[in-house]
Design a protein around this motif. Structure first.
Motif, PDB file in Angstrom:
ATOM      1  N   ALA A  14     -34.994 -19.760  10.472  1.00 22.55           N
ATOM      2  CA  ALA A  14     -34.418 -21.055  10.835  1.00 22.55           C
ATOM      3  C   ALA A  14     -35.282 -22.210  10.349  1.00 22.55           C
ATOM      4  CB  ALA A  14     -34.220 -21.125  12.339  1.00 22.55           C
ATOM      5  N   SER A  15     -36.607 -22.071  10.449  1.00 28.26           N
ATOM      6  CA  SER A  15     -37.502 -23.156  10.023  1.00 28.26           C
ATOM      7  C   SER A  15     -37.464 -23.361   8.519  1.00 28.26           C
ATOM      8  CB  SER A  15     -38.936 -22.861  10.474  1.00 28.26           C
ATOM      9  OG  SER A  15     -39.414 -21.661   9.876  1.00 28.26           O
ATOM     10  N   LEU A  16     -37.109 -22.331   7.760  1.00 25.39           N
ATOM     11  CA  LEU A  16     -37.022 -22.436   6.304  1.00 25.39           C
ATOM     12  C   LEU A  16     -35.624 -22.833   5.836  1.00 25.39           C
ATOM     13  CD1 LEU A  16     -39.074 -19.249   5.294  1.00 25.39           C
ATOM     14  CD2 LEU A  16     -39.823 -21.632   5.174  1.00 25.39           C
ATOM     15  N   GLY A  17     -34.714 -23.003   6.778  1.00 24.24           N
ATOM     16  CA  GLY A  17     -33.350 -23.372   6.412  1.00 24.24           C
ATOM     17  C   GLY A  17     -32.417 -22.197   6.232  1.00 24.24           C
ATOM     18  N   TYR A  18     -32.865 -20.988   6.642  1.00 22.15           N
ATOM     19  CA  TYR A  18     -32.052 -19.781   6.512  1.00 22.15           C
ATOM     20  C   TYR A  18     -31.933 -19.103   7.884  1.00 22.15           C
ATOM     21  CZ  TYR A  18     -33.591 -20.482   1.664  1.00 22.15           C
ATOM     22  OH  TYR A  18     -33.875 -21.021   0.435  1.00 22.15           O
ATOM     23  N   PRO A  19     -31.169 -19.643   8.821  1.00 20.27           N
ATOM     24  CA  PRO A  19     -31.060 -19.030  10.153  1.00 20.27           C
ATOM     25  C   PRO A  19     -30.511 -17.610  10.072  1.00 20.27           C
ATOM     26  CG  PRO A  19     -29.380 -20.727   9.832  1.00 20.27           C
ATOM     27  CD  PRO A  19     -30.322 -20.837   8.685  1.00 20.27           C
ATOM     28  N   PRO A  20     -31.023 -16.714  10.934  1.00 23.79           N
ATOM     29  CA  PRO A  20     -30.597 -15.307  10.858  1.00 23.79           C
ATOM     30  C   PRO A  20     -29.161 -15.079  11.303  1.00 23.79           C
ATOM     31  CG  PRO A  20     -32.061 -15.662  12.721  1.00 23.79           C
ATOM     32  CD  PRO A  20     -32.076 -16.927  11.934  1.00 23.79           C
ATOM     33  N   LEU A  21     -28.653 -15.927  12.184  1.00 18.55           N
ATOM     34  CA  LEU A  21     -27.279 -15.800  12.665  1.00 18.55           C
ATOM     35  C   LEU A  21     -26.523 -17.080  12.337  1.00 18.55           C
ATOM     36  CD1 LEU A  21     -27.928 -14.225  16.186  1.00 18.55           C
ATOM     37  CD2 LEU A  21     -27.318 -13.033  14.079  1.00 18.55           C
ATOM     38  N   VAL A  22     -25.301 -16.922  11.850  1.00 15.16           N
ATOM     39  CA  VAL A  22     -24.457 -18.068  11.505  1.00 15.16           C
ATOM     40  C   VAL A  22     -23.149 -17.938  12.265  1.00 15.16           C
ATOM     41  CG1 VAL A  22     -23.271 -19.297   9.658  1.00 15.16           C
ATOM     42  CG2 VAL A  22     -25.496 -18.235   9.204  1.00 15.16           C
ATOM     43  N   ALA A  23     -22.820 -18.942  13.050  1.00 15.17           N
ATOM     44  CA  ALA A  23     -21.607 -18.883  13.886  1.00 15.17           C
ATOM     45  C   ALA A  23     -20.356 -18.836  13.017  1.00 15.17           C
ATOM     46  CB  ALA A  23     -21.565 -20.089  14.808  1.00 15.17           C
ATOM     47  N   ARG A  24     -19.445 -17.951  13.367  1.00 14.15           N
ATOM     48  CA  ARG A  24     -18.155 -17.826  12.672  1.00 14.15           C
ATOM     49  C   ARG A  24     -17.027 -17.870  13.696  1.00 14.15           C
ATOM     50  NH1 ARG A  24     -19.683 -18.752   7.461  1.00 14.15           N
ATOM     51  NH2 ARG A  24     -21.204 -17.227   6.731  1.00 14.15           N
ATOM     52  N   ASP A  25     -15.909 -18.429  13.304  1.00 18.98           N
ATOM     53  CA  ASP A  25     -14.730 -18.431  14.171  1.00 18.98           C
ATOM     54  C   ASP A  25     -13.973 -17.124  14.004  1.00 18.98           C
ATOM     55  OD1 ASP A  25     -15.252 -21.025  15.033  1.00 18.98           O
ATOM     56  OD2 ASP A  25     -14.199 -21.881  13.293  1.00 18.98           O
ATOM     57  N   PRO A  26     -13.329 -16.638  15.067  1.00 16.11           N
ATOM     58  CA  PRO A  26     -12.520 -15.420  14.927  1.00 16.11           C
ATOM     59  C   PRO A  26     -11.375 -15.650  13.948  1.00 16.11           C
ATOM     60  CG  PRO A  26     -12.878 -15.982  17.243  1.00 16.11           C
ATOM     61  CD  PRO A  26     -13.339 -17.155  16.446  1.00 16.11           C
ATOM     62  N   MET A  27     -11.126 -14.654  13.103  1.00 20.08           N
ATOM     63  CA  MET A  27     -10.061 -14.784  12.119  1.00 20.08           C
ATOM     64  C   MET A  27      -8.700 -14.478  12.749  1.00 20.08           C
ATOM     65  SD  MET A  27      -9.890 -13.059   8.337  1.00 20.08           S
ATOM     66  CE  MET A  27      -9.785 -11.396   9.003  1.00 20.08           C
ATOM     67  N   PHE A  28      -8.687 -13.556  13.706  1.00 21.22           N
ATOM     68  CA  PHE A  28      -7.459 -13.254  14.445  1.00 21.22           C
ATOM     69  C   PHE A  28      -7.863 -12.651  15.784  1.00 21.22           C
ATOM     70  CE2 PHE A  28      -8.204 -10.010  11.182  1.00 21.22           C
ATOM     71  CZ  PHE A  28      -8.458  -8.887  11.954  1.00 21.22           C
ATOM     72  N   PRO A  29      -7.001 -12.724  16.788  1.00 15.40           N
ATOM     73  CA  PRO A  29      -7.364 -12.235  18.123  1.00 15.40           C
ATOM     74  C   PRO A  29      -7.450 -10.712  18.167  1.00 15.40           C
ATOM     75  CG  PRO A  29      -5.066 -12.909  18.073  1.00 15.40           C
ATOM     76  CD  PRO A  29      -5.651 -13.290  16.739  1.00 15.40           C
ATOM     77  N   GLY A  30      -8.083 -10.225  19.226  1.00 11.21           N
ATOM     78  CA  GLY A  30      -8.174  -8.794  19.414  1.00 11.21           C
ATOM     79  C   GLY A  30      -9.569  -8.259  19.157  1.00 11.21           C
ATOM     80  N   MET A  31      -9.739  -6.977  19.443  1.00  9.56           N
ATOM     81  CA  MET A  31     -11.050  -6.353  19.333  1.00  9.56           C
ATOM     82  C   MET A  31     -11.544  -6.318  17.886  1.00  9.56           C
ATOM     83  SD  MET A  31     -12.229  -2.570  20.623  1.00  9.56           S
ATOM     84  CE  MET A  31     -11.225  -1.742  19.380  1.00  9.56           C
TER      85      MET A  31
END
Length: 772
Positions: free
Chosen positions: A446-463
């Motif tokens: 994160a400090s280098l500008g490369y966070p390990p996790l990037v939030a994504r929106d669900p593409m479609f509902p369900g498991m």
């Protein structure tokens, strides 16, 4: 005698069909009890190839001499075009690209027949016959659906329409020939496969013969696809390099099956297993090359890469059906002989890992194929469906990670069976590297500008949608850890090999240093360690793909003097200029009267330090003013690319709109291609046979090296010629890279010499091969 060049050219295409048909008939006769006719078949193959070459030279002459009696010349050239782009027009449209395909195929035919000579005499007739069927198919296409010599109905015009401005780009000079070379290269393995099935000679003889032909095709499939990425990245101006366009997808499909075959063939050679599987892979790879060509030319899908709609798709469908029917029929006929006697002894073995890897590659290929064709197939039940990049990215992320993980796991297993102790020992260092990669990324990413996790929106509902979302969000840290894991595996393999060589040398009383041991290790095991170097290149490419997780994009409108922040950069809009006519234009821009060029000037600073100027532009060609081209401007480095696209410029207020992007790590894709080319070159490099006269052996080796160098010098002239044109396409890119490597990668100068050396391998193989 024909009265005009169009008629004469059409006659030459008829001659191609006649030569191919004659050679096919003589080859079949040679294989069916008349071996004396084999030499006649070989001469017929040479004659067919020479006729194709003559047709290409004839069309080249028509372009250079501006013979607008020919419809194809009229549509894809004009008098203002430079010689370089006139030659590029050979494959700029559908008709000429089919002739160019035939030329490349005839080159393979010539090389194959020369290489065969006195070898594989039982297979030769059917190899030549199969290749002639493919040549004849393309001759039929040109004669009855896409004749490059067809005369213009309205007669000769004073000038032509000109080549599509989007295609007047350096990458389009070398991208299509490279990709076609890979596509056409799959014809030779297919011809050997058919010959082996027809003759019943299904031992490892034909597999050994095919191995390097498929590896060569795999190399140029890789080069062609990556060069296509480079073209899209620089020319289309949308900020990325792969949009999951249907034609892009079709181009990468044979790469998956060729990669699978390159690995599975080792199992047949070592264990005499997977005979049926290898036959299927070769046939499917060839079918996918024809399918990809069909998809591009039939006009059934919408793409920036497709040609105009025509009835050519019908011919392709019939040919695909013929190839499928013949391949399936031969496979069923020879199935009892192809069934392997040996079986997998353990899941914990290298051959088992290769099989799983093959299934993963075929799974990726099948998913891309089905998702690409689904919108078209959905029309059958009156639905309108689109499949966008987000869909491909979400599903291909887990598939790609599985393939990448298996690439690292396979070398850790031994053949037949790996004991628990040996596996634990082999996994110790790579697993530690994998965990270390995760920890380092979590702590410092994160400090280098490369966070390990990037939030994504669900593409479609369900498991399943939630699962894909979580995998996509965690993909950055997983990918980075797998890059470290794979590099650790490769380093461990090289370390073990060098240590083993040094120990053996000490026992012989001839101690070797590390560098000498490494050189001799590569020299004695080129196929294995060349493959490991290819894996390093793929690691670099995955690092480049990973950078897309952290892209920064922004659209802005600026007045002269205004600034905008983009990540760590500050860009100040200094103004615009139109060339030719503005005193601030360069001499080259002033001399270019074929188009109007609108440049916007952006001064770039970072932390208060000036880095230079970006000059994105719009080019409005006189021949096609309704289709202006976007000329991006970039500041490249191995860390990230600053990418600017000009939208509009108000001629009165000078207000300009921009699309600005920061694309991390993209340059590692081009670095990865370089490494992949080097590793494949090592695997292809022939061994010098020192039997007989040592002087003659070294002379042949010297001739092989000289051939590669001459090819390099010849092809290296292309970038120089391109940059010497009065209307260079790369002029507005305003490179301000901080290190010389990104500038070299951008210029494309590295592609021609390296490709020249690789092409030299083919000739060197002929000169230095061992007698069978």
């Amino acid at each position: 005698m024909w009265e005009s060049l169009p008629e004469f050219g059409t006659g030459v295409v008829y001659a191609i069909l006649i030569c191919a048909a004659y050679t096919f008939a003589v080859s079949l006769a040679a294989g069916r009890g008349h071996p004396r006719l084999l030499q006649s078949a070989r001469m017929g193959a040479y004659a067919t190839s020479a006729t194709v070459l003559f047709a290409v030279l004839l069309l080249t002459y028509a372009f250079v001499s501006h013979d607008f009696r020919i419809r194809y010349v009229t549509r894809y050239s004009d008098r203002s075009m430079s010689t370089t782009y006139l030659l590029t027009s050979l494959w700029g449209g559908q008709d000429g690209s089919l002739l160019w395909w035939s030329l490349l195929l005839s080159g393979y035919v010539t090389a194959c027949v020369m290489w065969l000579k006195g070898k594989y005499r039982q297979l030769q007739p059917y190899v030549i016959a199969t290749l002639m069927v493919i040549v004849a198919f393309f001759a039929v296409l040109m004669l009855f659906s896409a004749n490059p010599f067809e005369a213009s109905i309205a007669g000769a015009r004073p000038d032509g329409d000109g080549l599509n401005p989007v295609l007047q780009n350096y990458w389009m000079i070398i991208h299509p020939p490279s990709l076609y070379t890979g596509f056409v290269g799959c014809s030779v393995p297919f011809a050997f496969c058919v010959a082996a099935l027809v003759t019943g000679r299904l031992d490892n003889e034909w597999i050994v013969a095919v191995r390097k032909w498929m590896l060569f095709a795999f190399l140029f499939l890789s080069i062609g696809n990556v060069l296509g990425m480079a073209w899209a990245y620089e020319e289309l101006g949308w900020g990325g390099f792969w949009a999951w366009d249907p034609v892009e997808n079709a181009a990468c499909l044979p790469w998956f099956t060729a990669s699978a075959y390159v690995h599975s063939t080792m199992i047949q050679e070592r264990r005499n297993m997977l005979k049926v599987w290898n036959v299927v892979l070769i046939c499917v790879t060839f079918l996918l090359t024809i399918f990809g060509t069909f998809l591009t030319r039939a006009g059934i899908i919408t793409s920036v890469h497709t040609f105009a709609q025509s009835d050519i798709g019908t011919y392709f469908l019939w040919f695909i059906g013929l190839v499928f029917a013949v391949s399936a029929g031969l496979l069923v006929w020879r199935l009892p002989q192809l069934r392997a006697k040996a079986e997998l002894e353990s899941v914990a073995s290298r051959e088992a890992m290769f099989v799983i890897n093959n299934w993963a590659l075929l799974g990726g290929m099948t998913f891309i194929l089905c998702a690409t064709m689904y919108p078209k197939l959905s029309e059958l039940w009156d639905e309108t469906t689109t499949v966008g990049p987000t869909f491909f990215n979400r599903w291909m992320a887990p598939i790609g990670l599985i393939i990448f993980a298996l690439m690292g796991l396979a070398p850790l297993f031994g053949w037949r069976k790996t004991s628990d102790d040996a596996l634990k020992k082999a996994l110790r260092v790579p697993l530690a590297a994998f965990v270390g990669g995760i920890v380092l990324h979590v702590l410092f990413g994160a400090s280098l500008g490369y966070p390990p996790l990037v939030a994504r929106d669900p593409m479609f509902p369900g498991m399943i949608g939630e699962l894909l979302q979580k995998i996509s969000s965690a993909a950055p840290v997983i990918t980075f850890a797998l890059v470290v894991f794979n590099l650790a595996v490769i380093a461990q393999e090289f370390y073990r090999g060098v240590v083993a060589r040094q120990s053996s040398a000490v026992k012989r009383g001839e101690p070797e240093g590390v560098l000498l041991a490494l050189f001799r290790l590569l020299d004695k095991n080129r196929r294995r360690y060349g493959g490991y170097i290819v894996h390093i290149g793929i690691c670099a490419m995955f690092l480049g793909f990973l950078g897309g997780s952290w892209n920064v994009d922004r659209e802005v409108g600026l007045m002269p003097g205004q600034s905008v922040k983009l990540g760590a950069y500050e860009l100040t809009y200094a103004g615009s200029r139109m060339c030719p006519g503005n005193p601030r234009c360069s001499p080259t821009e002033q001399a270019d009267l074929g188009k109007r060029m609108i440049f916007a000037e952006l001064d770039v600073t970072r932390d208060g330090k000036p880095l230079g100027r970006l000059e994105p532009a719009k080019f409005i060609f006189n021949k096609s003013p309704e289709s202006p081209t976007t000329e991006v401007s970039m500041r490249r480095s191995l860390r990230e690319d600053l990418y600017a696209v000009l939208g509009t410029v108000n001629p009165e207020t000078k207000r300009a709109t921009f699309k600005l992007h920061v694309n991390p790590l993209v340059s590692w894709i081009w670095v990865g291609l370089l490494i992949l080319m080097g590793g494949t070159g090592i695997s292809l490099w022939p061994e010098v046979a020192l039997g007989g006269s040592r002087f003659w052996a070294f002379s042949k080796a010297g001739a092989a090296a000289a051939t590669g160098i001459l090819f390099s010098i010849y092809l290296a002239m292309s970038p120089s010629l391109a940059s010497a044109e009065p209307r260079p396409r790369g002029a507005p890119l305003a490179m301000i890279a901080r290190s010389p490597l990104p500038r070299l990668l951008h210029s494309g100068a590295w592609v021609a010499p390296v490709a020249g050396l690789v092409l030299g391998f083919g000739v060197s193989r002929l000169l230095t091969r061992k007698k069978s």
